[in-house]
Scaffold this motif. Structure first.
Motif, mmCIF file in Angstrom:
data_model
loop_
_atom_site.group_PDB
_atom_site.id
_atom_site.type_symbol
_atom_site.label_atom_id
_atom_site.label_comp_id
_atom_site.label_asym_id
_atom_site.label_seq_id
_atom_site.Cartn_x
_atom_site.Cartn_y
_atom_site.Cartn_z
ATOM 1 N N LEU A 36 30.425 13.756 43.080
ATOM 2 C CA LEU A 36 30.544 12.942 44.294
ATOM 3 C C LEU A 36 29.869 11.581 44.142
ATOM 4 C CD1 LEU A 36 29.889 15.639 47.066
ATOM 5 C CD2 LEU A 36 32.091 14.651 46.372
ATOM 6 N N GLY A 37 29.222 11.360 42.991
ATOM 7 C CA GLY A 37 28.635 10.059 42.715
ATOM 8 C C GLY A 37 27.131 9.994 42.814
ATOM 9 N N HIS A 38 26.478 11.119 43.100
ATOM 10 C CA HIS A 38 25.026 11.119 43.231
ATOM 11 C C HIS A 38 24.360 11.390 41.881
ATOM 12 C CE1 HIS A 38 25.447 10.910 47.532
ATOM 13 N NE2 HIS A 38 26.194 11.999 47.542
ATOM 14 N N ASP A 39 23.150 10.910 41.734
ATOM 15 C CA ASP A 39 22.341 11.168 40.555
ATOM 16 C C ASP A 39 21.552 12.450 40.821
ATOM 17 O OD1 ASP A 39 20.821 11.099 38.281
ATOM 18 O OD2 ASP A 39 19.559 9.420 38.919
ATOM 19 N N ALA A 40 22.184 13.582 40.594
ATOM 20 C CA ALA A 40 21.623 14.870 41.002
ATOM 21 C C ALA A 40 21.067 15.626 39.807
ATOM 22 C CB ALA A 40 22.691 15.717 41.695
ATOM 23 N N GLU A 41 19.952 16.348 40.063
ATOM 24 C CA GLU A 41 19.367 17.220 39.051
ATOM 25 C C GLU A 41 18.687 18.393 39.744
ATOM 26 O OE1 GLU A 41 16.695 14.629 36.987
ATOM 27 O OE2 GLU A 41 15.081 14.841 38.454
ATOM 28 N N LEU A 42 18.521 19.488 39.004
ATOM 29 C CA LEU A 42 17.855 20.670 39.529
ATOM 30 C C LEU A 42 16.343 20.492 39.451
ATOM 31 C CD1 LEU A 42 20.180 23.234 37.790
ATOM 32 C CD2 LEU A 42 19.858 23.111 40.270
ATOM 33 N N LEU A 43 15.657 20.822 40.520
ATOM 34 C CA LEU A 43 14.199 20.801 40.525
ATOM 35 C C LEU A 43 13.697 21.990 39.703
ATOM 36 C CD1 LEU A 43 13.542 19.849 44.236
ATOM 37 C CD2 LEU A 43 12.967 18.493 42.240
ATOM 38 N N ASP A 44 13.114 21.711 38.550
ATOM 39 C CA ASP A 44 12.790 22.757 37.576
ATOM 40 C C ASP A 44 11.383 23.305 37.822
ATOM 41 O OD1 ASP A 44 13.242 24.467 35.476
ATOM 42 O OD2 ASP A 44 12.775 22.982 33.916
ATOM 43 N N HIS A 45 11.256 24.111 38.890
ATOM 44 C CA HIS A 45 9.976 24.715 39.242
ATOM 45 C C HIS A 45 9.642 25.860 38.297
ATOM 46 C CE1 HIS A 45 12.397 27.904 41.159
ATOM 47 N NE2 HIS A 45 13.094 26.928 41.722
ATOM 48 N N ASP A 46 8.352 26.135 38.163
ATOM 49 C CA ASP A 46 7.910 27.151 37.202
ATOM 50 C C ASP A 46 6.752 27.945 37.791
ATOM 51 O OD1 ASP A 46 7.902 28.389 34.581
ATOM 52 O OD2 ASP A 46 6.048 27.306 34.186
ATOM 53 N N CYS A 47 6.736 29.258 37.507
ATOM 54 C CA CYS A 47 5.657 30.123 37.980
ATOM 55 C C CYS A 47 5.587 31.335 37.054
ATOM 56 C CB CYS A 47 5.913 30.556 39.423
ATOM 57 S SG CYS A 47 4.772 31.805 40.052
#
Length: 358
Positions: A36-47
């Motif tokens: 859709l044109g957005h600069d999207a990325e997954l928030l790479d949380h860690d635990c």
């Protein structure tokens, strides 16, 4: 999309679960937003605690029934495929799950899909980050969020209700979640499609290499009455049964080690699908396959509401469903009204996303 309307977007979800549905909903949402044109990325949380819980669930998915030692190698191979597939996705710098203020700053963060608001999730339940707390963003959006098996009758604690009320745009993927949000905030959220159904073009299955015709069995703990009905249909129709991701001894073949791309390929090539999982139904719908579902108690809300909003309630079967009816459903292609409902909801979901980022 103009440069002025292009946004840096973080997607917050359960992207590192060893679960085909979790992987594909995360990938479809982030890649759909990029399309859709957005600069999207997954928030790479860690635990570390979550990682250990995920590993235990991978190796012992059907507790209290223990996994056979002979399946351990296949499950480890499955894990390696998942790790490689997730690592290939657009990811943010990694940050601690419990320190969301260490995440990158975004123009908008999209929370969802999956059971991001399920207070009963065994290791993600009640984590404040999934309610927007501490995120570095100017705009909070939920897309196809779900409360999973937290029933609408149980309500939402005022603390969580206040956080949900702070979202700029809210959408959910099932009627149970819609009732919970409405009761908590007084505002009825939009009802949208799961990202896999909204952005099916992202799902590009590889050739499974599985000789046909075959039907996919996807899930674990499927009831004996269903196994018996499906075996009877299989033998009469001359269709092999292939169990994907989990062992089902009543299947003809086990593909326990299938990775996410192999899973998509097996679903695409199947003559029919038998499942008790939400995304088993979703992938049947994506591929317009005949299917039946007997959802477990944990997944009942999700599967029931998905079928209801698409007019596919008749494909949910119970012990009272005649064996011949199960067979007829597995022989019957997806009905045209169901496909038309998906198309209509896809337009509504697109309008929600347009408005959320306007």
């Amino acid at each position: 999309m103009s440069a002025d309307s292009r946004r840096k977007v973080g997607v917050l979800t359960f992207h590192r679960c060893f679960n085909y549905g979790s992987y594909w909903q995360a990938r479809c949402l982030v890649e759909g937003l990029r399309a859709l044109g957005h600069d999207a990325e997954l928030l790479d949380h860690d635990c570390d605690a979550v990682n250990r819980a995920e590993a235990r669930c991978l190796m012992q998915p059907a507790l209290p029934h223990r996994t056979a030692r002979s399946d351990m190698r296949a499950l480890k191979a499955k894990a390696r495929k998942f790790v490689a597939a997730v690592d290939a996705l657009p990811l943010s710098p990694r940050f601690p799950l419990h320190r969301p203020e260490r995440s990158a700053r975004y123009d908008a963060v999209v929370v969802g899909s999956d059971e991001v608001w399920n207070f009963r999730h065994p290791w993600y339940g009640g984590k404040p980050v999934f309610f927007g707390e501490g995120l570095q963003t100017e705009r909070l959006v939920s897309y196809a969020a779900s409360f999973g098996n937290h029933d609408a009758d149980d309500g939402v604690d005022p603390r969580w209700a206040g956080l949900i009320g702070g979202f700029d745009s809210v959408s959910v993927r099932d009627a149970n979640s819609r009732a919970l949000v409405t009761g908590a905030t007084g505002v009825e959220p939009a009802l949208v499609l799961d990202p896999c159904l909204q952005f099916p073009e992202v799902v590009a299955p590889v050739d499974s290499g599985e000789p046909g015709p075959y039907a996919v069995i996807y899930g674990h703990g499927l009831p004996d009455w269903l196994a018996g009905a499906v075996r009877r249909w299989s033998e009469a129709a001359g269709v092999r049964l292939v169990s994907v991701g989990y062992r089902n001894d009543w299947a003809d073949a086990q593909r326990i080690d299938a990775g996410p791309a192999e899973f998509a390929g097996l679903m695409a090539g199947a003559a029919a699908i038998v499942t008790n999982f939400f995304h088993g139904c979703v992938f049947a719908l994506i591929n317009a396959k005949p299917f039946v579902s007997a959802p477990s108690e944990y997944r009942f809300n999700k599967v029931r509401d998905l079928a209801a909003k698409l007019g596919a309630e008749h494909r949910i079967v119970t012990a009272a469903t005649p064996v011949d009816q199960v067979a007829a459903l597995l022989d019957t292609p997806l009905e045209q009204p169901v496909a038309e409902r998906i198309a209509a909801l896809r337009q509504e979901s697109a309008r929600f996303l347009d408005a959320a980022f306007a």
